[in-house]
Motif scaffolding. Sequence first.
Motif, PDB file in Angstrom:
ATOM      1  N   LEU A 275      45.020  46.457  64.875  1.00  0.00           N
ATOM      2  CA  LEU A 275      45.159  45.406  65.881  1.00  0.00           C
ATOM      3  C   LEU A 275      45.470  44.067  65.230  1.00  0.00           C
ATOM      4  O   LEU A 275      46.332  43.316  65.708  1.00  0.00           O
ATOM      5  CB  LEU A 275      43.879  45.310  66.710  1.00  0.00           C
ATOM      6  CG  LEU A 275      43.896  44.281  67.845  1.00  0.00           C
ATOM      7  CD1 LEU A 275      44.933  44.657  68.899  1.00  0.00           C
ATOM      8  CD2 LEU A 275      42.512  44.156  68.487  1.00  0.00           C
ATOM      9  N   ALA A 276      44.776  43.748  64.140  1.00  0.00           N
ATOM     10  CA  ALA A 276      45.015  42.475  63.459  1.00  0.00           C
ATOM     11  C   ALA A 276      46.439  42.401  62.919  1.00  0.00           C
ATOM     12  O   ALA A 276      47.093  41.350  62.989  1.00  0.00           O
ATOM     13  CB  ALA A 276      44.008  42.296  62.324  1.00  0.00           C
ATOM     14  N   ALA A 369      52.834  46.678  56.251  1.00  0.00           N
ATOM     15  CA  ALA A 369      52.354  45.936  55.083  1.00  0.00           C
ATOM     16  C   ALA A 369      51.107  45.124  55.428  1.00  0.00           C
ATOM     17  O   ALA A 369      50.137  45.086  54.653  1.00  0.00           O
ATOM     18  CB  ALA A 369      53.456  45.017  54.564  1.00  0.00           C
ATOM     19  N   LEU A 370      51.113  44.473  56.578  1.00  0.00           N
ATOM     20  CA  LEU A 370      49.957  43.679  56.995  1.00  0.00           C
ATOM     21  C   LEU A 370      48.733  44.563  57.226  1.00  0.00           C
ATOM     22  O   LEU A 370      47.600  44.139  57.009  1.00  0.00           O
ATOM     23  CB  LEU A 370      50.293  42.916  58.279  1.00  0.00           C
ATOM     24  CG  LEU A 370      51.359  41.825  58.156  1.00  0.00           C
ATOM     25  CD1 LEU A 370      51.768  41.322  59.537  1.00  0.00           C
ATOM     26  CD2 LEU A 370      50.866  40.678  57.296  1.00  0.00           C
ATOM     27  N   ARG A 371      48.959  45.766  57.659  1.00  0.00           N
ATOM     28  CA  ARG A 371      47.869  46.700  57.939  1.00  0.00           C
ATOM     29  C   ARG A 371      47.196  47.194  56.657  1.00  0.00           C
ATOM     30  O   ARG A 371      45.989  47.453  56.639  1.00  0.00           O
ATOM     31  CB  ARG A 371      48.435  47.880  58.725  1.00  0.00           C
ATOM     32  CG  ARG A 371      47.458  48.986  59.058  1.00  0.00           C
ATOM     33  CD  ARG A 371      48.214  50.176  59.616  1.00  0.00           C
ATOM     34  NE  ARG A 371      48.753  49.936  60.930  1.00  0.00           N
ATOM     35  CZ  ARG A 371      49.840  50.535  61.424  1.00  0.00           C
ATOM     36  NH1 ARG A 371      50.517  51.376  60.672  1.00  0.00           N
ATOM     37  NH2 ARG A 371      50.256  50.278  62.642  1.00  0.00           N
ATOM     38  N   THR A 372      47.970  47.311  55.582  1.00  0.00           N
ATOM     39  CA  THR A 372      47.457  47.997  54.387  1.00  0.00           C
ATOM     40  C   THR A 372      47.390  47.128  53.137  1.00  0.00           C
ATOM     41  O   THR A 372      46.919  47.591  52.102  1.00  0.00           O
ATOM     42  CB  THR A 372      48.354  49.212  54.076  1.00  0.00           C
ATOM     43  OG1 THR A 372      49.713  48.769  53.888  1.00  0.00           O
ATOM     44  CG2 THR A 372      48.328  50.217  55.226  1.00  0.00           C
ATOM     45  N   TRP A 373      47.848  45.892  53.199  1.00  0.00           N
ATOM     46  CA  TRP A 373      47.990  45.044  52.008  1.00  0.00           C
ATOM     47  C   TRP A 373      46.709  44.966  51.186  1.00  0.00           C
ATOM     48  O   TRP A 373      46.722  45.127  49.968  1.00  0.00           O
ATOM     49  CB  TRP A 373      48.436  43.646  52.431  1.00  0.00           C
ATOM     50  CG  TRP A 373      48.784  42.725  51.294  1.00  0.00           C
ATOM     51  CD1 TRP A 373      47.944  41.881  50.626  1.00  0.00           C
ATOM     52  CD2 TRP A 373      50.079  42.558  50.701  1.00  0.00           C
ATOM     53  NE1 TRP A 373      48.628  41.185  49.664  1.00  0.00           N
ATOM     54  CE2 TRP A 373      49.948  41.581  49.688  1.00  0.00           C
ATOM     55  CE3 TRP A 373      51.330  43.122  50.930  1.00  0.00           C
ATOM     56  CZ2 TRP A 373      51.014  41.157  48.904  1.00  0.00           C
ATOM     57  CZ3 TRP A 373      52.405  42.707  50.154  1.00  0.00           C
ATOM     58  CH2 TRP A 373      52.242  41.743  49.152  1.00  0.00           C
ATOM     59  N   ASP A 374      45.589  44.693  51.840  1.00  0.00           N
ATOM     60  CA  ASP A 374      44.321  44.560  51.105  1.00  0.00           C
ATOM     61  C   ASP A 374      43.303  45.615  51.528  1.00  0.00           C
ATOM     62  O   ASP A 374      42.095  45.401  51.416  1.00  0.00           O
ATOM     63  CB  ASP A 374      43.740  43.156  51.275  1.00  0.00           C
ATOM     64  CG  ASP A 374      43.507  42.791  52.737  1.00  0.00           C
ATOM     65  OD1 ASP A 374      43.782  43.635  53.617  1.00  0.00           O
ATOM     66  OD2 ASP A 374      43.050  41.660  53.007  1.00  0.00           O
ATOM     67  N   ASP A 375      43.798  46.757  51.991  1.00  0.00           N
ATOM     68  CA  ASP A 375      42.912  47.842  52.406  1.00  0.00           C
ATOM     69  C   ASP A 375      42.255  48.450  51.165  1.00  0.00           C
ATOM     70  O   ASP A 375      42.944  48.993  50.296  1.00  0.00           O
ATOM     71  CB  ASP A 375      43.722  48.913  53.147  1.00  0.00           C
ATOM     72  CG  ASP A 375      42.836  49.973  53.795  1.00  0.00           C
ATOM     73  OD1 ASP A 375      41.657  50.083  53.400  1.00  0.00           O
ATOM     74  OD2 ASP A 375      43.323  50.695  54.684  1.00  0.00           O
ATOM     75  N   PRO A 376      40.927  48.370  51.050  1.00  0.00           N
ATOM     76  CA  PRO A 376      40.263  48.902  49.851  1.00  0.00           C
ATOM     77  C   PRO A 376      40.435  50.409  49.688  1.00  0.00           C
ATOM     78  O   PRO A 376      40.256  50.936  48.588  1.00  0.00           O
ATOM     79  CB  PRO A 376      38.789  48.524  50.072  1.00  0.00           C
ATOM     80  CG  PRO A 376      38.652  48.324  51.542  1.00  0.00           C
ATOM     81  CD  PRO A 376      39.971  47.785  52.003  1.00  0.00           C
ATOM     82  N   ARG A 377      40.796  51.087  50.769  1.00  0.00           N
ATOM     83  CA  ARG A 377      41.010  52.532  50.670  1.00  0.00           C
ATOM     84  C   ARG A 377      42.369  52.854  50.051  1.00  0.00           C
ATOM     85  O   ARG A 377      42.632  54.004  49.701  1.00  0.00           O
ATOM     86  CB  ARG A 377      40.920  53.168  52.062  1.00  0.00           C
ATOM     87  CG  ARG A 377      39.558  53.014  52.737  1.00  0.00           C
ATOM     88  CD  ARG A 377      39.621  53.399  54.197  1.00  0.00           C
ATOM     89  NE  ARG A 377      40.550  52.549  54.931  1.00  0.00           N
ATOM     90  CZ  ARG A 377      40.816  52.673  56.226  1.00  0.00           C
ATOM     91  NH1 ARG A 377      40.217  53.624  56.923  1.00  0.00           N
ATOM     92  NH2 ARG A 377      41.677  51.856  56.820  1.00  0.00           N
TER      93      ARG A 377
END
Length: 399
Positions: A275-276, A369-377
């Motif tokens: 969503l973000a 890219a916005l969804r996963t850029w800083d995803d710790p997973r």
Amino acid sequence: MTSLPSTRTRRFSTGRARPFFWEEAARDWQVRRVERRRPEFCEYIARSLRAVREGVGQEAGTAASMRTLHRVFLPDEGADLLDDAYVAEHYALTLFGLHQHAASELVHQSGIGLGTACLRLRQSEALTQSAVERRLTAAATAQDLHELAQHLQRLVPLLARAGVGLDYTRLFWELARWDGPERNRTLRAWGLQYTDPGIPLPRSGEDEDEHGAGTGREPAPYWTTFGPGGEMGAELAALGSGTGREAGTVAAMWAFYRTRMTFELRDKGALTRDLAAEHAALTLFARHQQTHVRPMHVAGNSPGTAAGLLAKKAAADGAGKSATVALHRRFGVLLTSVDVDELVMHLRSLIPLLNQAGVALDYDLLRNALRTWDDPRRPGTATFFRQRWDRDFHTAATS
């Protein structure tokens, strides 16, 4: 906002205090129904309902007939201001009284948030969709608790006439926290509840049906369906109003979200990565699309490609090598973003340049890219995008 004292919070959470008045009314109604008696309230509840209606339009704490119905205690005599919780309970009591007065059935319905109630009101066709949305938006944009209560006082009789109930315990807590940071979650919950498509998310391995349901595939995002038309300006303005705001908290944007979520996440107003990311992409697209009829979403144009095309265009227009170097430096700063918030900040400075030059961008790729850029997973995702976009920049700028 003045927080509730811990002892008061414990009394509510452990159930050692009396239930809220609307919960007592619900219990009385249900007991009579189980006993197969006439569906009406006992004399105490009926008299109390008249008392809470007398409090409509009065300041909290000034209606003597309501004081015995409060479960939040008045502050000490020396206090200058009433607790937010006491004022919120006053409004919840009067709203419940108005709602129940116009209804033939019990209106306190556990689990029914305001967004869900408005969705049911719309589905009942008692009001047009635009009329329902105007009222919900008016409530969502209230500047303070008192303004919110005024909008709700006009809304709950409409819910009653349509036979739609509401969870008043939930509403009480939303009112109590309205003037604090929890307002964002409340707004997001209302919006996600109201726009719930009612399509269950798929189980693992479930096949797609002819409408795309059952697969988890999201409806096409706004930027892929955008086209010139009479509402174009208003839609872009609505999306632009969410710039710098938390996802789901701007009522004007609710209709444009396409992210699929479970009912449980919608109901509690969860702020998910999906969503973000969609929210940020929508606000960027709105700025990018301004003044253009041709869609500014073009598949394959990564931010690196778009920035490279911009540099190439600047060089062709006579700006020279210095323009290419300056754009590469600006783009290099974007690539060093350590988290999504910083990435969005740099994109906001790049998008107006793309808009001015008429260079399009792939918003599907950008949202990913916005969804996963800083995803710790996914610890290597940002590095992957940095390398790819840097390569795209040089390819587009020198081809």
